[in-house]
Design a protein around this motif. Sequence first.
Motif, short mmCIF file in Angstrom:
data_model
loop_
_atom_site.label_atom_id
_atom_site.label_comp_id
_atom_site.label_asym_id
_atom_site.label_seq_id
_atom_site.Cartn_x
_atom_site.Cartn_y
_atom_site.Cartn_z
N LEU A 64 0.85 -1.19 0.00
CA LEU A 64 0.00 0.00 0.00
C LEU A 64 0.89 1.24 0.00
O LEU A 64 1.76 1.40 0.85
N ARG A 66 1.98 4.69 0.88
CA ARG A 66 1.73 5.62 1.97
C ARG A 66 2.71 6.78 1.86
O ARG A 66 3.84 6.61 1.40
N GLU A 229 0.39 11.40 8.41
CA GLU A 229 0.20 10.63 7.18
C GLU A 229 -0.75 11.37 6.24
O GLU A 229 -1.76 11.93 6.67
N GLU A 249 -7.00 2.68 -1.55
CA GLU A 249 -7.06 2.46 -0.11
C GLU A 249 -6.12 3.40 0.62
O GLU A 249 -5.15 3.89 0.05
N SER A 250 -6.42 3.66 1.87
CA SER A 250 -5.58 4.50 2.71
C SER A 250 -5.70 4.06 4.15
O SER A 250 -6.73 3.53 4.57
N LYS A 251 -4.66 4.29 4.92
CA LYS A 251 -4.69 4.00 6.35
C LYS A 251 -5.13 5.21 7.16
O LYS A 251 -5.20 5.16 8.39
N ASP A 253 -7.64 7.93 8.64
CA ASP A 253 -9.04 8.17 8.99
C ASP A 253 -9.34 9.64 8.70
O ASP A 253 -8.71 10.53 9.28
#
Length: 310
Positions: A64, A66, A229, A249-251, A253
């Motif tokens: 992923l 980032r 991030e 997708e992303s981590k 929130d």
Amino acid sequence: MTEKLQKVLARAGKGSRREIEALISQGRVSVDGKVAALGDRVTGKEQIRLDGHQVETQAQADVLCRVLVYHKPEGEMSTRKDPEGRPTVFDRLPKLQGARWVSVGRLDVNTSGLLLFTTDGELANRLMHPRHEIDREYAVRVFGEVDEAMLQRLRKGVLLEDGMGRFDTIKYSGGEGMNHWFHVTLKEGRNREVRRMWESQGMQVSRLIRVRYGKIELQRNLPRGGWAEMPLDQLNYLRTQVGLAPEVESKVDVDAPKRYKQVAQIRKAVRRHNSRTKAGGASTGPSAAAKKKPAAGRARNPRQKQKTRI
């Protein structure tokens, strides 16, 4: 599909490709029980060992992407390890499993401000390449008399040791006495280029802060030594700028109240890191010269009034 062995190990966080090539040449890497050689390619299903320890690898498609935004303080080195034991920009970053942070360019030890890190080496390489013409903006405080002829030369181009250098834009941001703040932009990241260009005109650079990379601005509420991030929309802005497919997708929130809470957590983590390193005898701040209080009449940092989009 196969990949070069050094690329797979670099993605697993075992070093740069050049460092891993040296490890392979030293016979310290094996693939399925056989000592690896330079030029070996792997599918990712093999058992890869470094110094006898098995390495957890991931296919490129499974990693992923980032990106971290880091507020670099003065006094930190833009390297993974410093032979003199000085603090580096990697010291504070979160640990990764099966990947590594790659810095998008560097800032010299006396320069502060925005520095990007990513888990995607291809993204980092493309962002740094001049052909994509992503501009960088710096707030720079210079000491001396600045006239219009000097500014015209800096816009047109001045000859440096490694070729011509020029600012795409120069904007006066205020000052008092002999101290003046300017905001300058350029599309290259050569070593100390901003400083060298001003010095070519007989000017002394007393502060240098990178405040923007493309459309990504340094967060006003991000403390020095803090990282955050990047959300998916900004990450995909960077990817599309250099011709890479967007991530889905992303981590991160994106919930606003939680983002505000994260800022408080970042500040707490920075204070904790500083306290721990000072207790261990390491210096995390700028050099003694950088710690000196500004002389009377020096201009206030213009970034303090800027609004940011992050």
